[in-house]
Design a protein around this motif. Structure first.
Motif, short mmCIF file in Angstrom:
data_model
loop_
_atom_site.label_atom_id
_atom_site.label_comp_id
_atom_site.label_asym_id
_atom_site.label_seq_id
_atom_site.Cartn_x
_atom_site.Cartn_y
_atom_site.Cartn_z
N PRO A 132 -0.15 -13.77 -4.50
CA PRO A 132 -1.61 -13.83 -4.54
C PRO A 132 -2.35 -13.86 -3.21
O PRO A 132 -3.42 -13.30 -3.11
CB PRO A 132 -1.91 -15.09 -5.35
N VAL A 133 -1.85 -14.50 -2.20
CA VAL A 133 -2.63 -14.60 -0.96
C VAL A 133 -2.07 -13.72 0.15
O VAL A 133 -2.66 -13.65 1.22
CB VAL A 133 -2.70 -16.07 -0.46
N LEU A 134 -0.97 -13.05 -0.09
CA LEU A 134 -0.36 -12.23 0.94
C LEU A 134 -0.92 -10.82 0.93
O LEU A 134 -1.20 -10.25 -0.12
CB LEU A 134 1.16 -12.18 0.76
N ARG A 135 -1.07 -10.28 2.12
CA ARG A 135 -1.51 -8.90 2.31
C ARG A 135 -0.49 -8.21 3.20
O ARG A 135 0.42 -8.84 3.74
CB ARG A 135 -2.91 -8.86 2.96
N VAL A 136 -0.66 -6.93 3.40
CA VAL A 136 0.27 -6.15 4.21
C VAL A 136 0.40 -6.75 5.61
O VAL A 136 1.49 -6.82 6.17
CB VAL A 136 -0.17 -4.68 4.27
N ARG A 137 -0.69 -7.23 6.17
CA ARG A 137 -0.67 -7.81 7.51
C ARG A 137 0.19 -9.07 7.60
O ARG A 137 0.57 -9.50 8.69
CB ARG A 137 -2.09 -8.11 7.98
N ASP A 138 0.50 -9.69 6.44
CA ASP A 138 1.31 -10.92 6.42
C ASP A 138 2.80 -10.66 6.29
O ASP A 138 3.59 -11.61 6.30
CB ASP A 138 0.86 -11.81 5.26
N LEU A 139 3.21 -9.40 6.17
CA LEU A 139 4.63 -9.09 5.96
C LEU A 139 5.53 -9.58 7.10
O LEU A 139 6.63 -10.06 6.83
CB LEU A 139 4.83 -7.61 5.70
#
Length: 128
Positions: free
Chosen positions: A100-107
């Motif tokens: 839910p809170v992760l985006r591509v930038r968080d990988l």
């Protein structure tokens, strides 16, 4: 056993919830029944505080307001990137779980928290 890495919403998201509560307060104080309007900011605050992802030794746990789902490392088959930058886990059973809170930038942070179980997509190979 290492403590799980926690990915949560930024706590600054509570500021609009506080403003909402202050705006609802005059109407909520009119009668006992309108006090129920204060439930709305309380639920939104609970959603901001609870929703997130935990990465630990047992797997990845996606938490929502009303429940959670843990995908063990042995059940993880792939990561899928959605059209709006969202991240989904694919399981060996063919189901998908949204993080839910992760985006591509968080990988890169997710890869670091996984302890090497997930590859960092931004890392360059050694021969380049």
């Amino acid at each position: 056993m290492t403590p799980p890495a926690r990915f949560r919403m930024n706590r600054s998201a509570l500021l609009p919830v506080i403003i909402l509560a202050l705006c609802v307060l005059p109407t909520a104080l009119v009668s006992p029944w309108t006090l129920l309007l204060l439930v709305i900011p309380a639920v939104v605050a609970a959603w901001v505080l609870r929703t997130g992802v935990d990465v630990g030794d047992d797997g990845i746990t996606a938490r929502s307001l009303l429940g959670s789902r843990t995908v063990a490392w042995s059940e993880l088959s792939r990561l899928r990137l959605g059209g709006r930058g969202d991240v989904w886990l694919g399981t060996t059973g063919g189901t998908e779980v949204r993080l839910p809170v992760l985006r591509v930038r968080d990988l890169p942070r997710l890869a670091a928290a996984s302890g090497g179980r997930l590859a960092d997509p931004s890392a360059r190979p050694a021969d380049q």
